[in-house]
Design an enzyme around this catalytic site. Structure first.
Site, short mmCIF file in Angstrom:
data_model
loop_
_atom_site.label_atom_id
_atom_site.label_comp_id
_atom_site.label_asym_id
_atom_site.label_seq_id
_atom_site.Cartn_x
_atom_site.Cartn_y
_atom_site.Cartn_z
N LEU A 413 0.89 -1.30 0.04
CA LEU A 413 -0.03 0.06 0.13
C LEU A 413 0.74 1.13 -0.16
O LEU A 413 0.49 2.29 -0.52
CB LEU A 413 -0.90 0.01 1.18
CG LEU A 413 -2.11 -1.10 1.37
CD1 LEU A 413 -2.62 -1.00 2.59
CD2 LEU A 413 -3.17 -0.67 0.24
N GLY A 414 2.17 1.13 0.53
CA GLY A 414 2.94 2.06 0.71
C GLY A 414 4.47 1.74 1.31
O GLY A 414 4.10 1.01 2.15
N GLY A 416 7.01 3.62 3.87
CA GLY A 416 7.13 4.71 4.68
C GLY A 416 8.58 4.91 5.26
O GLY A 416 9.44 4.00 4.86
N GLY A 417 8.98 5.90 6.11
CA GLY A 417 10.33 6.05 6.48
C GLY A 417 10.54 4.74 7.42
O GLY A 417 11.78 4.38 7.55
N GLY A 419 8.85 1.71 7.76
CA GLY A 419 8.78 0.26 7.14
C GLY A 419 7.75 0.40 5.96
O GLY A 419 7.22 1.26 5.42
N THR A 420 7.32 -0.70 5.53
CA THR A 420 6.25 -0.77 4.28
C THR A 420 5.00 -1.50 4.83
O THR A 420 5.01 -2.25 5.64
CB THR A 420 6.80 -1.82 3.40
OG1 THR A 420 8.37 -1.48 3.12
CG2 THR A 420 6.26 -1.97 2.06
N VAL A 421 3.85 -0.89 4.23
CA VAL A 421 2.49 -1.31 4.42
C VAL A 421 2.10 -2.08 3.58
O VAL A 421 2.00 -1.82 2.47
CB VAL A 421 1.77 -0.04 4.75
CG1 VAL A 421 0.41 -0.48 5.47
CG2 VAL A 421 2.47 0.80 5.94
N LYS A 435 1.85 -3.52 8.84
CA LYS A 435 3.11 -2.69 8.52
C LYS A 435 4.26 -3.47 9.00
O LYS A 435 4.31 -4.07 10.22
CB LYS A 435 2.86 -1.41 9.66
CG LYS A 435 3.97 -0.45 9.54
CD LYS A 435 3.82 0.67 9.90
CE LYS A 435 5.14 1.70 9.92
NZ LYS A 435 4.85 3.02 9.96
N ASP A 531 5.09 11.53 12.95
CA ASP A 531 5.10 11.62 11.58
C ASP A 531 3.85 12.21 10.98
O ASP A 531 3.07 11.27 10.28
CB ASP A 531 5.47 10.04 11.01
CG ASP A 531 5.98 10.52 9.33
OD1 ASP A 531 6.20 11.30 9.02
OD2 ASP A 531 6.16 9.41 8.92
#
Ligand SMILES: *[C@@H]1O[C@H](CO)[C@@H](O)[C@H](O)[C@H]1NC(C)=O
Ligand SMILES: *[C@@H]1O[C@H](CO)[C@@H](O)[C@H](O)[C@H]1NC(C)=O
Ligand SMILES: *[C@@H]1O[C@H](CO)[C@@H](O)[C@H](O)[C@H]1NC(C)=O
Ligand SMILES: *[C@@H]1O[C@H](CO)[C@@H](O)[C@H](O)[C@H]1NC(C)=O
Ligand SMILES: *[C@@H]1O[C@H](CO)[C@@H](O)[C@H](O)[C@H]1NC(C)=O
Ligand SMILES: *[C@@H]1O[C@H](CO)[C@@H](O)[C@H](O)[C@H]1NC(C)=O
Ligand SMILES: *[C@@H]1O[C@H](CO)[C@@H](O)[C@H](O)[C@H]1NC(C)=O
Length: 728
Positions: A413-414, A416-417, A419-421, A435, A531
């Protein structure tokens, strides 16, 4: 997990064999395959007709008598087709004291690989900062990441793990641009004599060993002409395998038989299937490995026979394979005891196999249990048992693997700084967001269970629910409720013709502020979001704001007794004070929220890498506009009208207070929420308009805090926030 020694050696041998087999063979005959002694394998090529596409065209040039390979402006050290990687050289940034002139000078390096087929490998590179009292950052397309290196303890040669003399920080995934810069927060006058320079670079971790001489001499900078090696991952195009296979405008690159497609951060690439090696990008490039010629990697004590993609190992007639060794089969010589013996043998083999399997399973179980304990799982488990009715679940690794299809790239889904979701579907059919964090440090590991316990009790209508976590893996995973209707960022930046009323914007702002206020007040010490940004504010069906990703705060420990040495955040939202003090506070969230308010008012991006430097960060543009009384110039046309102007000015003033340089001068998030609520009520009751006294009553104090006299250090710090502290 630890690998046993032997397979590691085997792996190394395989890697060597693979490298040898990685002989470049470009598509057109007559294509050069080397540049000096560097191999140029297809899909790379030196001439336009020799490369798979224009992005893979490289350049062999003689510089000062030496033949060098360039990709764009970057020097290439090596390509690897099996790994899909390239080793390039990147420049070091430095901050040095010049004794002759008694001034500090900077060489700020940047790297833009936007038009090359690369991303920086997040697994093999690190941000490395060298120096005593050196606070340096890497500004990437989206994130700011930095760390603090001190010399408070004796220096030692070796690795960079103690933050003494050097420090390191992880890279986010997918970085295509970076710039190194320094924060001149510390007074370093006293130490310039011993250590005149500080450095920051992004480089291959394996190629770095700290030496005390790096601080006292120029050897780190001069060793390779101010450059360090960096590992890139490449992709043929930025599509996924699935997209590439159906795209008719660009040919699909995995053309060899026995090749597979691999999704990566840089896009898709190809590899030869197991049992084959060679170049998957050319017809018949993947050749069968003759395992029987390599009895080190593929041991066989009996008769080895190569098959397509595999091999068989059997014993000569009259012998049986037991534990990889051929032993004499006694059946043919003595008929009588045969049955008993073979039954015994079978039983023995089964016994050994079972014992082995049981041992392996126990080992795996032990590893999982260790992680579970390390992450405070027992504590969490006990508490969960005692607290009835808490809808929080401890997931197993298998459950989450199944839910996300083994963490498939298509489920992302995306990034991030932290980790990954992934999108996941639980067995019950419930859709969730999983996550997977990048890394956490030892202290955080111990705290994790307790943190989860606190987060599990968060229950607010404007906060995305944390459904559970998984502790039996090295880096814990978090499971959130899935919110389907996109983010505030999508709403603001998506279809520009779509009308979003001031009312809606004000409500979203109010709801988000309320959610943050709840986080700040529901526990002690407060839960900090860490964040806050428009991509972390999700929207429900009726545009109700749902704040997500608050778990990030637990990954940025705010325990004062433990000095934090790594700072990370999103460009455009990161509190400049946090960058200077390395202390995340509730006012850091207020700062970031101020930027979200600006996005709602202007419908502009919080940070824009393109464009002139003074226009990069929205907060900077806004502060300038406010100073020059030109607020109207930057407001979104959709909401800019005479009726709204009064409210818009109020919101802008609120945003300005949130963006104060010094945290103590910013309002609390609760005050912000209350103010937004009052503004909403006034807007909904236009009659208050006609009655100035009523308006005053509803609006309360015109200003939430006294904000006089705090802009003194603004220009320096905001420059730092934007990554412009360069002394250019
Ligand atoms: C190759 O490198 C030379 C020297 O750096 C440069 O002048 C030339 O434009 C490059 N060609 C391409 C295609 O990148
Ligand atoms: C580290 O190694 C360098 C040589 O590479 C040596 O000169 C220096 O004394 C060593 N420092 C320590 C603290 O061992
Ligand atoms: C930094 O410290 C030195 C003494 O160590 C002092 O003379 C100097 O004024 C200080 N500089 C600033 C900017 O505070
Ligand atoms: C770093 O040090 C280790 C052990 O001292 C050594 O084996 C390795 O080759 C060194 N690496 C580099 C890049 O110097
Ligand atoms: C197909 O590939 C071309 C060239 O790489 C690319 O520009 C285009 O966006 C791709 N189309 C789709 C639907 O992904
Ligand atoms: C090769 O054969 C062995 C034994 O039959 C099997 O376990 C293995 O998965 C095979 N490898 C490949 C790459 O097909
Ligand atoms: C591998 O094969 C070579 C030559 O056939 C032989 O000398 C060597 O002993 C073999 N090694 C093993 C481990 O079987």
């Amino acid at each position: 997990m630890e690998l046993p020694r032997v397979p590691l050696i085997l792996l190394a041998a395989w890697a060597l064999a693979a490298a040898a087999a990685d002989v470049p063979a470009a598509r057109s005959p007559g294509c050069a395959t080397t540049c000096g002694d560097i191999a140029v394998p297809y899909p790379f090529g030196l001439d336009p007709q020799c490369a798979i596409n224009a992005e893979f065209r490289v350049n062999c040039t003689t510089v000062g008598g030496a033949t060098k390979l360039f990709h764009g402006t970057l020097e290439v050290i090596r390509f690897s087709v099996p790994e899909g990687k390239a080793w390039l050289k990147t420049f070091i940034s430095r901050q040095c004291y010049d004794q002759a002139t008694a001034t500090v000078f900077y060489n700020n390096a940047w790297m833009n690989i936007g038009n090359l087929p690369y991303v920086l490998s997040a697994d093999e590179n690190k941000v490395i900062v060298l120096g005593c009292r050196s606070m340096a950052y890497m500004l990437s397309d989206t994130y700011i990441i930095g760390c603090l290196s001190t010399c408070d303890e004796p220096l030692r040669n070796g690795s960079c793990s103690r933050t003494v003399g050097c420090c390191q920080a992880d890279l986010p995934r997918g970085v295509r641009y970076y710039e190194g810069f320094f924060n001149s927060f510390y007074n370093t006058t006293a130490i310039w004599r011993q250590t005149p320079c500080n450095y920051v670079t992004v480089m291959e971790m394996a190629a770095f060993n700290f030496s005390t001489t790096y601080l006292t001499t120029r050897v780190f900078y001069d060793a390779d002409d101010s450059r360090t090696p960096v590992v890139m991952e490449w992709g043929i195009t930025r599509e996924t395998c699935q997209q590439a296979k159906i795209n008719r405008t660009a040919p699909y690159a995995c053309v060899s038989d026995h090749s597979d497609c691999v999704d990566g951060d840089a896009g898709y690439r190809c590899r030869c299937s197991d049992g084959f090696r060679g170049n998957p990008y050319i017809q018949d490039g993947c050749k069968d490995i003759d395992e029987c010629l390599d009895n080190v990697t593929y041991p066989c004590a009996g008769i080895c026979e190569n098959t397509l993609g595999n091999f068989t190992c059997s014993c000569p007639r009259g012998r049986d394979m037991v534990n990889g060794v051929c032993v004499k089969n006694r059946r043919s010589t003595w008929m009588a005891p045969v049955v008993g013996a073979s039954v015994g043998l079978v039983a023995l083999v089964i016994g050994i196999t079972c014992a082995y399997l049981v041992r392996e399973r126990r080992k795996l179980h032990r590893v999982k249990q260790r992680y579970f304990r390390q992450h405070g799982g027992l504590l969490l488990f006990e508490e969960m048992k005692s607290q009835q009715g808490v809808a929080f679940k401890i997931f197993s690794e298998e459950e989450l693997q199944q839910a996300t299809n083994m963490f498939e790239a298509q489920q992302v889904l995306g990034h991030g700084g932290h980790g990954t979701v992934y999108r996941g579907v639980l067995k019950s059919g419930v859709v969730v967001a999983v996550k997977r964090c990048t890394t956490i440090d030892e202290q955080q590991k111990k705290e994790f269970g307790r943190e989860m316990l606190i987060l599990s009790q968060i229950n607010h209508k404007n906060i995305v629910k944390l459904l559970g976590c998984c502790l039996e893996v090295e880096v814990p995973m978090l499971v959130y409720e899935f919110i389907p209707n996109g983010t505030l960022f999508d709403l603001i930046r998506g279809d520009h013709t779509r009308h979003i009323s001031l009312n809606t914007r004000l409500r979203i702002a109010y709801e988000s502020a309320e959610a943050l206020a709840y986080l700040h007040s529901c526990a002690s010490p407060p839960i900090l979001h860490g964040d806050v940004k428009s991509t972390n504010i999700l929207l429900d069906g009726d545009y109700t704001a749902r704040v997500s990703d608050f778990g990030a705060s637990i990954l940025a420990p705010n325990d004062k007794s433990q000095f934090v040495t790594v700072v990370q955040g999103t460009c455009g939202y990161l509190d400049p004070e946090y960058m200077q003090t390395y202390e995340l506070t509730d006012k850091s969230d207020v700062y970031s929220f101020g930027v979200v308010l600006l996005e709602l008012l202007t419908r502009k991006k919080a940070f824009n890498l393109e464009g002139p430097e003074q226009d990069k960060s929205l907060s900077m543009v806004f502060i300038c506009a406010m100073k020059e009384n030109k607020l109207e110039d930057i407001l979104d046309d959709q909401i800019k009208n005479d009726e709204n102007m009064e409210y818009l000015e109020e919101i802008a003033e609120l945003a300005r207070q949130c963006l104060e340089m010094s945290g103590v001068n910013r309002p609390s998030i609760k005050e912000v929420a209350d103010k937004l609520d009052r503004l909403r009520k006034v807007m909904q009751h236009p009659w208050a308009h006609e009655d100035p006294e009523e308006l005053d009553r509803l609006l309360g104090e015109p200003s939430v805090v006294n904000s006089a006299g705090t802009t003194g250090n603004f220009s320096m710090t905001n420059k730092a926030a934007m990554g412009l502290e360069s002394g250019r």
